[in-house]
Design a protein around this motif. Sequence first.
Motif, PDB file in Angstrom:
ATOM      1  N   ARG A   1       9.763   4.419   3.177  1.00  0.00           N
ATOM      2  CA  ARG A   1       9.374   4.130   1.794  1.00  0.00           C
ATOM      3  C   ARG A   1       9.945   5.151   0.816  1.00  0.00           C
ATOM      4  O   ARG A   1      10.228   4.832  -0.336  1.00  0.00           O
ATOM      5  CB  ARG A   1       7.857   4.060   1.667  1.00  0.00           C
ATOM      6  CG  ARG A   1       7.159   5.399   1.658  1.00  0.00           C
ATOM      7  CD  ARG A   1       5.660   5.269   1.405  1.00  0.00           C
ATOM      8  NE  ARG A   1       4.964   4.678   2.527  1.00  0.00           N
ATOM      9  CZ  ARG A   1       4.003   3.778   2.426  1.00  0.00           C
ATOM     10  NH1 ARG A   1       3.639   3.346   1.240  1.00  0.00           N
ATOM     11  NH2 ARG A   1       3.388   3.309   3.482  1.00  0.00           N
ATOM     12  N   GLU A   2      10.125   6.390   1.281  1.00  0.00           N
ATOM     13  CA  GLU A   2      10.625   7.420   0.370  1.00  0.00           C
ATOM     14  C   GLU A   2      12.078   7.160  -0.020  1.00  0.00           C
ATOM     15  O   GLU A   2      12.481   7.471  -1.149  1.00  0.00           O
ATOM     16  CB  GLU A   2      10.467   8.804   0.990  1.00  0.00           C
ATOM     17  CG  GLU A   2       9.021   9.212   1.204  1.00  0.00           C
ATOM     18  CD  GLU A   2       8.156   9.065  -0.057  1.00  0.00           C
ATOM     19  OE1 GLU A   2       8.654   9.322  -1.166  1.00  0.00           O
ATOM     20  OE2 GLU A   2       6.973   8.683   0.086  1.00  0.00           O
ATOM     21  N   GLU A   3      12.843   6.589   0.880  1.00  0.00           N
ATOM     22  CA  GLU A   3      14.224   6.237   0.532  1.00  0.00           C
ATOM     23  C   GLU A   3      14.228   5.089  -0.481  1.00  0.00           C
ATOM     24  O   GLU A   3      15.006   5.090  -1.442  1.00  0.00           O
ATOM     25  CB  GLU A   3      15.004   5.834   1.793  1.00  0.00           C
ATOM     26  CG  GLU A   3      16.488   5.634   1.563  1.00  0.00           C
ATOM     27  CD  GLU A   3      17.205   6.878   1.069  1.00  0.00           C
ATOM     28  OE1 GLU A   3      18.194   6.717   0.311  1.00  0.00           O
ATOM     29  OE2 GLU A   3      16.783   8.000   1.415  1.00  0.00           O
ATOM     30  N   THR A   4      13.346   4.112  -0.267  1.00  0.00           N
ATOM     31  CA  THR A   4      13.214   3.008  -1.228  1.00  0.00           C
ATOM     32  C   THR A   4      12.788   3.537  -2.594  1.00  0.00           C
ATOM     33  O   THR A   4      13.350   3.162  -3.631  1.00  0.00           O
ATOM     34  CB  THR A   4      12.183   1.983  -0.726  1.00  0.00           C
ATOM     35  OG1 THR A   4      12.586   1.484   0.551  1.00  0.00           O
ATOM     36  CG2 THR A   4      12.039   0.819  -1.702  1.00  0.00           C
ATOM     37  N   ARG A   5      11.789   4.412  -2.597  1.00  0.00           N
ATOM     38  CA  ARG A   5      11.295   4.987  -3.850  1.00  0.00           C
ATOM     39  C   ARG A   5      12.418   5.732  -4.587  1.00  0.00           C
ATOM     40  O   ARG A   5      12.569   5.603  -5.809  1.00  0.00           O
ATOM     41  CB  ARG A   5      10.140   5.952  -3.562  1.00  0.00           C
ATOM     42  CG  ARG A   5       9.359   6.332  -4.822  1.00  0.00           C
ATOM     43  CD  ARG A   5       8.421   7.529  -4.600  1.00  0.00           C
ATOM     44  NE  ARG A   5       7.719   7.513  -3.344  1.00  0.00           N
ATOM     45  CZ  ARG A   5       6.564   6.888  -3.135  1.00  0.00           C
ATOM     46  NH1 ARG A   5       6.012   6.196  -4.100  1.00  0.00           N
ATOM     47  NH2 ARG A   5       5.978   6.945  -1.952  1.00  0.00           N
TER      48      ARG A   5
ATOM     49  N   GLU B   1       0.842  -1.193   0.000  1.00  0.00           N
ATOM     50  CA  GLU B   1       0.000   0.000   0.000  1.00  0.00           C
ATOM     51  C   GLU B   1       0.877   1.243   0.000  1.00  0.00           C
ATOM     52  O   GLU B   1       1.859   1.333   0.734  1.00  0.00           O
ATOM     53  CB  GLU B   1      -0.915  -0.004   1.231  1.00  0.00           C
ATOM     54  CG  GLU B   1      -2.002   1.041   1.201  1.00  0.00           C
ATOM     55  CD  GLU B   1      -3.075   0.806   2.257  1.00  0.00           C
ATOM     56  OE1 GLU B   1      -3.929   1.708   2.420  1.00  0.00           O
ATOM     57  OE2 GLU B   1      -3.070  -0.254   2.899  1.00  0.00           O
ATOM     58  N   ASP B   2       0.503   2.224  -0.839  1.00  0.00           N
ATOM     59  CA  ASP B   2       1.246   3.474  -0.934  1.00  0.00           C
ATOM     60  C   ASP B   2       0.260   4.604  -1.180  1.00  0.00           C
ATOM     61  O   ASP B   2      -0.245   4.777  -2.287  1.00  0.00           O
ATOM     62  CB  ASP B   2       2.269   3.395  -2.081  1.00  0.00           C
ATOM     63  CG  ASP B   2       3.124   4.661  -2.204  1.00  0.00           C
ATOM     64  OD1 ASP B   2       3.007   5.561  -1.346  1.00  0.00           O
ATOM     65  OD2 ASP B   2       3.911   4.754  -3.166  1.00  0.00           O
ATOM     66  N   GLY B   3      -0.048   5.370  -0.125  1.00  0.00           N
ATOM     67  CA  GLY B   3      -0.992   6.470  -0.262  1.00  0.00           C
ATOM     68  C   GLY B   3      -2.363   5.966  -0.668  1.00  0.00           C
ATOM     69  O   GLY B   3      -2.933   5.078  -0.025  1.00  0.00           O
ATOM     70  N   ASP B   4      -2.893   6.501  -1.783  1.00  0.00           N
ATOM     71  CA  ASP B   4      -4.230   6.092  -2.225  1.00  0.00           C
ATOM     72  C   ASP B   4      -4.192   4.892  -3.161  1.00  0.00           C
ATOM     73  O   ASP B   4      -5.202   4.554  -3.776  1.00  0.00           O
ATOM     74  CB  ASP B   4      -4.951   7.266  -2.901  1.00  0.00           C
ATOM     75  CG  ASP B   4      -4.272   7.723  -4.195  1.00  0.00           C
ATOM     76  OD1 ASP B   4      -3.149   7.250  -4.494  1.00  0.00           O
ATOM     77  OD2 ASP B   4      -4.863   8.569  -4.907  1.00  0.00           O
ATOM     78  N   LYS B   5      -3.036   4.224  -3.254  1.00  0.00           N
ATOM     79  CA  LYS B   5      -2.911   3.076  -4.162  1.00  0.00           C
ATOM     80  C   LYS B   5      -2.482   1.816  -3.414  1.00  0.00           C
ATOM     81  O   LYS B   5      -1.693   1.873  -2.474  1.00  0.00           O
ATOM     82  CB  LYS B   5      -1.918   3.375  -5.282  1.00  0.00           C
ATOM     83  CG  LYS B   5      -2.366   4.501  -6.208  1.00  0.00           C
ATOM     84  CD  LYS B   5      -1.377   4.715  -7.340  1.00  0.00           C
ATOM     85  CE  LYS B   5      -1.869   5.839  -8.256  1.00  0.00           C
ATOM     86  NZ  LYS B   5      -1.823   7.151  -7.600  1.00  0.00           N
ATOM     87  N   VAL B   6      -3.034   0.696  -3.863  1.00  0.00           N
ATOM     88  CA  VAL B   6      -2.624  -0.640  -3.405  1.00  0.00           C
ATOM     89  C   VAL B   6      -2.063  -1.368  -4.611  1.00  0.00           C
ATOM     90  O   VAL B   6      -2.629  -1.289  -5.703  1.00  0.00           O
ATOM     91  CB  VAL B   6      -3.828  -1.411  -2.819  1.00  0.00           C
ATOM     92  CG1 VAL B   6      -3.491  -2.896  -2.622  1.00  0.00           C
ATOM     93  CG2 VAL B   6      -4.266  -0.792  -1.503  1.00  0.00           C
ATOM     94  N   PHE B   7      -0.928  -2.054  -4.429  1.00  0.00           N
ATOM     95  CA  PHE B   7      -0.396  -2.852  -5.534  1.00  0.00           C
ATOM     96  C   PHE B   7      -0.158  -4.282  -5.069  1.00  0.00           C
ATOM     97  O   PHE B   7       0.326  -4.530  -3.974  1.00  0.00           O
ATOM     98  CB  PHE B   7       0.845  -2.232  -6.183  1.00  0.00           C
ATOM     99  CG  PHE B   7       2.001  -1.860  -5.290  1.00  0.00           C
ATOM    100  CD1 PHE B   7       3.181  -2.585  -5.319  1.00  0.00           C
ATOM    101  CD2 PHE B   7       1.934  -0.745  -4.466  1.00  0.00           C
ATOM    102  CE1 PHE B   7       4.275  -2.224  -4.528  1.00  0.00           C
ATOM    103  CE2 PHE B   7       3.017  -0.367  -3.672  1.00  0.00           C
ATOM    104  CZ  PHE B   7       4.199  -1.107  -3.705  1.00  0.00           C
TER     105      PHE B   7
ATOM    106  N   ALA C   1       9.537  -1.595  -3.945  1.00  0.00           N
ATOM    107  CA  ALA C   1       9.001  -0.568  -4.834  1.00  0.00           C
ATOM    108  C   ALA C   1       8.674  -1.179  -6.187  1.00  0.00           C
ATOM    109  O   ALA C   1       9.416  -2.027  -6.696  1.00  0.00           O
ATOM    110  CB  ALA C   1       9.984   0.583  -5.000  1.00  0.00           C
ATOM    111  N   LEU C   2       7.548  -0.735  -6.751  1.00  0.00           N
ATOM    112  CA  LEU C   2       7.097  -1.194  -8.066  1.00  0.00           C
ATOM    113  C   LEU C   2       7.194  -0.033  -9.043  1.00  0.00           C
ATOM    114  O   LEU C   2       6.596   1.022  -8.834  1.00  0.00           O
ATOM    115  CB  LEU C   2       5.646  -1.676  -7.988  1.00  0.00           C
ATOM    116  CG  LEU C   2       5.014  -2.102  -9.318  1.00  0.00           C
ATOM    117  CD1 LEU C   2       5.634  -3.405  -9.820  1.00  0.00           C
ATOM    118  CD2 LEU C   2       3.495  -2.250  -9.175  1.00  0.00           C
ATOM    119  N   ALA C   3       7.953  -0.242 -10.126  1.00  0.00           N
ATOM    120  CA  ALA C   3       8.076   0.758 -11.189  1.00  0.00           C
ATOM    121  C   ALA C   3       7.260   0.313 -12.391  1.00  0.00           C
ATOM    122  O   ALA C   3       7.361  -0.839 -12.821  1.00  0.00           O
ATOM    123  CB  ALA C   3       9.543   0.936 -11.579  1.00  0.00           C
ATOM    124  N   VAL C   4       6.451   1.216 -12.920  1.00  0.00           N
ATOM    125  CA  VAL C   4       5.598   0.944 -14.077  1.00  0.00           C
ATOM    126  C   VAL C   4       6.077   1.810 -15.233  1.00  0.00           C
ATOM    127  O   VAL C   4       6.033   3.039 -15.151  1.00  0.00           O
ATOM    128  CB  VAL C   4       4.122   1.247 -13.755  1.00  0.00           C
ATOM    129  CG1 VAL C   4       3.252   1.068 -14.992  1.00  0.00           C
ATOM    130  CG2 VAL C   4       3.634   0.352 -12.622  1.00  0.00           C
TER     131      VAL C   4
END
Length: 256
Positions: A132-136, A67-73, A207-210
């Motif tokens: 999470r911001e460091e991972t991002r 989960e990240d903010g308003d998104k779930v992956f 982290a998931l990159a699209v």
Amino acid sequence: MTNKEKALALIETFTTGDTEKARELLADGYIQHNLAYGTGAKAFIGAVSYLASAAIKTTVKNIRAFEDGDKVFLQTVYNFAGSGEQVAFDIFRFDSEGKIAEHWDNLAIKAEANPSGHTQIDGMLEKKNVDREETRKIVKNFVGDILRGENPDNLTSYFNKDSYIQHNIAIADGLSGLGVALESMAKQGIQMIYDKTHFVLADGNYALAVSEGTFAGVRTSYYDLFRVENNKIVEHWDVMETIAEKDTWKNQNGKF
């Protein structure tokens, strides 16, 4: 229910056929980016009804959820009405009322283990509660520097020597395995090009990159999940999907 629980409950309706639950979870203006389906809540519910009526029951096995903010992956294995197992990444966006308002995904046929014996879904399951911001930041920079080719000389700085677990179906572990795969593709005249990155979603040390680009000259959507440890990339899962020709799209929202 948390947003993560809601996303998992929605995909579970493919197995239960619970159209009422699906309708309860979806926003009125639900936006679909899977180009094989119509947009809107009504189209999603129609798919749930169709699968419920199929002779072979659909199966859904979630592997990882973030989960990240308003998104779930999510990373999940589906078998829709006996059509064969597919590995998928799903992204769900939630609106201010906690309804599922938008969906993106990438799917690929489940394959045999890769040259190092890893599958598309095995590997570390534990998530670390780190920033999470460091991972991002690490993953975003890696995708730009290396996958989009903006600073290729920085490659080794993202890894702890050759310690790197690879789940891509055709590539072995380590930078050495990546090098062998890239050399093989070059000999075949195959180029894997990343042109643009649309999302980098992060939760803990994952982290998931699209991204979008081309593979062997064909428009392709790339979903890459990375696990980070001590500021280095240590594990990678991915799903590549050819982007369908526009005249076949069931909605006009686009892949991204």
